[in-house]
Write a protein that holds these residues in place. Structure first.
Motif, PDB file in Angstrom:
ATOM      1  N   PHE A 104       0.792  -1.812  -0.256  1.00  0.00           N
ATOM      2  CA  PHE A 104      -0.255  -0.316  -0.050  1.00  0.00           C
ATOM      3  C   PHE A 104       1.582   1.361   0.060  1.00  0.00           C
ATOM      4  O   PHE A 104       0.571   2.401  -1.004  1.00  0.00           O
ATOM      5  CB  PHE A 104      -0.724   0.035   1.054  1.00  0.00           C
ATOM      6  CG  PHE A 104      -2.535  -0.332   1.121  1.00  0.00           C
ATOM      7  CD1 PHE A 104      -3.213   0.173   0.202  1.00  0.00           C
ATOM      8  CD2 PHE A 104      -2.289  -1.670   0.845  1.00  0.00           C
ATOM      9  CE1 PHE A 104      -4.513  -0.560   0.010  1.00  0.00           C
ATOM     10  CE2 PHE A 104      -3.635  -2.234   1.069  1.00  0.00           C
ATOM     11  CZ  PHE A 104      -4.436  -1.727   0.232  1.00  0.00           C
ATOM     12  N   TYR A 105       1.847   0.818   1.036  1.00  0.00           N
ATOM     13  CA  TYR A 105       3.402   2.312   0.640  1.00  0.00           C
ATOM     14  C   TYR A 105       3.494   2.728  -0.947  1.00  0.00           C
ATOM     15  O   TYR A 105       2.934   4.161  -1.277  1.00  0.00           O
ATOM     16  CB  TYR A 105       4.155   2.178   1.175  1.00  0.00           C
ATOM     17  CG  TYR A 105       5.422   3.604   1.423  1.00  0.00           C
ATOM     18  CD1 TYR A 105       4.800   4.550   2.065  1.00  0.00           C
ATOM     19  CD2 TYR A 105       6.515   3.179   0.717  1.00  0.00           C
ATOM     20  CE1 TYR A 105       5.619   5.392   2.352  1.00  0.00           C
ATOM     21  CE2 TYR A 105       7.149   4.646   0.582  1.00  0.00           C
ATOM     22  CZ  TYR A 105       6.429   5.812   1.222  1.00  0.00           C
ATOM     23  OH  TYR A 105       7.491   6.581   1.428  1.00  0.00           O
ATOM     24  N   VAL A 106       3.631   1.665  -1.279  1.00  0.00           N
ATOM     25  CA  VAL A 106       4.316   1.652  -3.628  1.00  0.00           C
ATOM     26  C   VAL A 106       3.186   2.319  -3.347  1.00  0.00           C
ATOM     27  O   VAL A 106       3.190   3.496  -4.861  1.00  0.00           O
ATOM     28  CB  VAL A 106       4.967   0.701  -3.670  1.00  0.00           C
ATOM     29  CG1 VAL A 106       5.112   1.291  -5.107  1.00  0.00           C
ATOM     30  CG2 VAL A 106       5.670   0.554  -2.521  1.00  0.00           C
ATOM     31  N   ILE A 107       1.567   1.861  -3.761  1.00  0.00           N
ATOM     32  CA  ILE A 107       0.654   2.215  -4.815  1.00  0.00           C
ATOM     33  C   ILE A 107       0.155   3.301  -4.361  1.00  0.00           C
ATOM     34  O   ILE A 107       0.391   3.994  -5.230  1.00  0.00           O
ATOM     35  CB  ILE A 107       0.129   0.831  -4.257  1.00  0.00           C
ATOM     36  CG1 ILE A 107       0.110  -0.462  -4.531  1.00  0.00           C
ATOM     37  CG2 ILE A 107      -1.644   2.249  -4.549  1.00  0.00           C
ATOM     38  CD1 ILE A 107      -1.360  -1.440  -4.419  1.00  0.00           C
ATOM     39  N   ASN A 108       0.119   4.034  -2.553  1.00  0.00           N
ATOM     40  CA  ASN A 108      -0.467   5.185  -2.269  1.00  0.00           C
ATOM     41  C   ASN A 108       0.787   5.828  -2.714  1.00  0.00           C
ATOM     42  O   ASN A 108       0.487   7.495  -3.634  1.00  0.00           O
ATOM     43  CB  ASN A 108      -0.851   5.320  -0.992  1.00  0.00           C
ATOM     44  CG  ASN A 108      -1.512   5.047   0.022  1.00  0.00           C
ATOM     45  OD1 ASN A 108      -2.351   4.513  -1.912  1.00  0.00           O
ATOM     46  ND2 ASN A 108      -1.718   4.301   0.496  1.00  0.00           N
ATOM     47  N   LEU A 109       2.128   5.770  -2.792  1.00  0.00           N
ATOM     48  CA  LEU A 109       3.346   6.577  -3.116  1.00  0.00           C
ATOM     49  C   LEU A 109       3.131   7.076  -4.435  1.00  0.00           C
ATOM     50  O   LEU A 109       3.126   7.969  -5.540  1.00  0.00           O
ATOM     51  CB  LEU A 109       5.042   6.166  -2.974  1.00  0.00           C
ATOM     52  CG  LEU A 109       5.489   6.916  -3.097  1.00  0.00           C
ATOM     53  CD1 LEU A 109       5.968   8.638  -2.337  1.00  0.00           C
ATOM     54  CD2 LEU A 109       7.365   6.035  -2.754  1.00  0.00           C
ATOM     55  N   ILE A 110       2.705   5.859  -5.347  1.00  0.00           N
ATOM     56  CA  ILE A 110       3.021   6.549  -6.869  1.00  0.00           C
ATOM     57  C   ILE A 110       1.662   7.518  -7.267  1.00  0.00           C
ATOM     58  O   ILE A 110       1.601   8.412  -7.390  1.00  0.00           O
ATOM     59  CB  ILE A 110       2.572   4.931  -7.357  1.00  0.00           C
ATOM     60  CG1 ILE A 110       4.464   4.167  -7.701  1.00  0.00           C
ATOM     61  CG2 ILE A 110       2.647   4.724  -8.766  1.00  0.00           C
ATOM     62  CD1 ILE A 110       4.209   2.553  -7.946  1.00  0.00           C
ATOM     63  N   LEU A 111      -0.072   6.935  -6.353  1.00  0.00           N
ATOM     64  CA  LEU A 111      -1.037   7.908  -7.369  1.00  0.00           C
ATOM     65  C   LEU A 111      -0.960   9.008  -6.248  1.00  0.00           C
ATOM     66  O   LEU A 111      -1.092  10.381  -7.175  1.00  0.00           O
ATOM     67  CB  LEU A 111      -2.012   7.226  -5.840  1.00  0.00           C
ATOM     68  CG  LEU A 111      -2.037   5.842  -6.698  1.00  0.00           C
ATOM     69  CD1 LEU A 111      -4.028   4.867  -5.813  1.00  0.00           C
ATOM     70  CD2 LEU A 111      -2.425   5.886  -8.320  1.00  0.00           C
ATOM     71  N   SER A 112      -0.146   9.619  -5.263  1.00  0.00           N
ATOM     72  CA  SER A 112       0.392  10.926  -4.843  1.00  0.00           C
ATOM     73  C   SER A 112       0.872  11.225  -5.548  1.00  0.00           C
ATOM     74  O   SER A 112       0.796  12.685  -5.431  1.00  0.00           O
ATOM     75  CB  SER A 112       0.673  10.965  -3.397  1.00  0.00           C
ATOM     76  OG  SER A 112      -0.275  10.467  -2.203  1.00  0.00           O
ATOM     77  N   ALA A 113       2.413  10.870  -6.285  1.00  0.00           N
ATOM     78  CA  ALA A 113       3.380  11.745  -6.737  1.00  0.00           C
ATOM     79  C   ALA A 113       2.648  12.353  -8.619  1.00  0.00           C
ATOM     80  O   ALA A 113       2.777  12.837  -8.246  1.00  0.00           O
ATOM     81  CB  ALA A 113       4.438  10.413  -7.948  1.00  0.00           C
ATOM     82  N   VAL A 114       1.842  11.221  -9.388  1.00  0.00           N
ATOM     83  CA  VAL A 114       0.605  11.564  -9.975  1.00  0.00           C
ATOM     84  C   VAL A 114      -0.319  12.627  -9.386  1.00  0.00           C
ATOM     85  O   VAL A 114      -0.597  13.478 -10.268  1.00  0.00           O
ATOM     86  CB  VAL A 114       0.121  10.045 -10.908  1.00  0.00           C
ATOM     87  CG1 VAL A 114      -1.051  10.566 -11.897  1.00  0.00           C
ATOM     88  CG2 VAL A 114       1.442   8.926 -11.100  1.00  0.00           C
ATOM     89  N   ALA A 115      -1.320  12.195  -8.463  1.00  0.00           N
ATOM     90  CA  ALA A 115      -1.782  13.946  -8.163  1.00  0.00           C
ATOM     91  C   ALA A 115      -0.573  15.127  -8.469  1.00  0.00           C
ATOM     92  O   ALA A 115      -1.450  16.094  -8.432  1.00  0.00           O
ATOM     93  CB  ALA A 115      -2.683  13.031  -6.896  1.00  0.00           C
TER      94      ALA A 115
END
Length: 102
Positions: free
Chosen positions: A19-30
């Motif tokens: 979840f950390y990796v998923i959240n990090l990728i999605l946060s960076a895209v946002a």
């Protein structure tokens, strides 16, 4: 919804880091879609380090408290993507109108 799917597929062993990796990728895209500006390299690195720290906290909400942060980030990316697309089209139309008037 995403939490149950990932738990089903991977179990609970590495759920926090997944979840950390998923959240990090999605946060960076946002961040890139909605807030990023041209910054010097050092300032850009500071922004992303702070994003990584903030994502750690968001991941705690996502896994321990079972809040739908991944789903919210997906919706944020979708809305910001639509906004950026419409902004691009509007600028392009405005530029076309200015070129035709010249």
């Amino acid at each position: 919804m995403v939490l149950e799917y990932i738990l089903e597929m991977n179990g609970t062993e590495h759920i926090f880091w997944i979840f950390y990796v998923i959240n990090l990728i999605l946060s960076a895209v946002a961040y890139q879609l909605g807030f990023a500006k041209k910054l010097p390299v050092l300032k850009n690195m500071i922004v992303y380090v702070l994003l990584m720290i903030g994502t750690f906290v968001v991941t705690i909400f996502s896994t321990v408290m079972r809040m739908p942060t991944v789903e919210c980030l997906i919706i944020i990316i979708f809305v910001l993507g639509i906004y950026r697309f419409r902004l691009h089209r509007e600028r392009k139309n405005r530029q076309d109108v200015q070129e035709s008037n010249s």
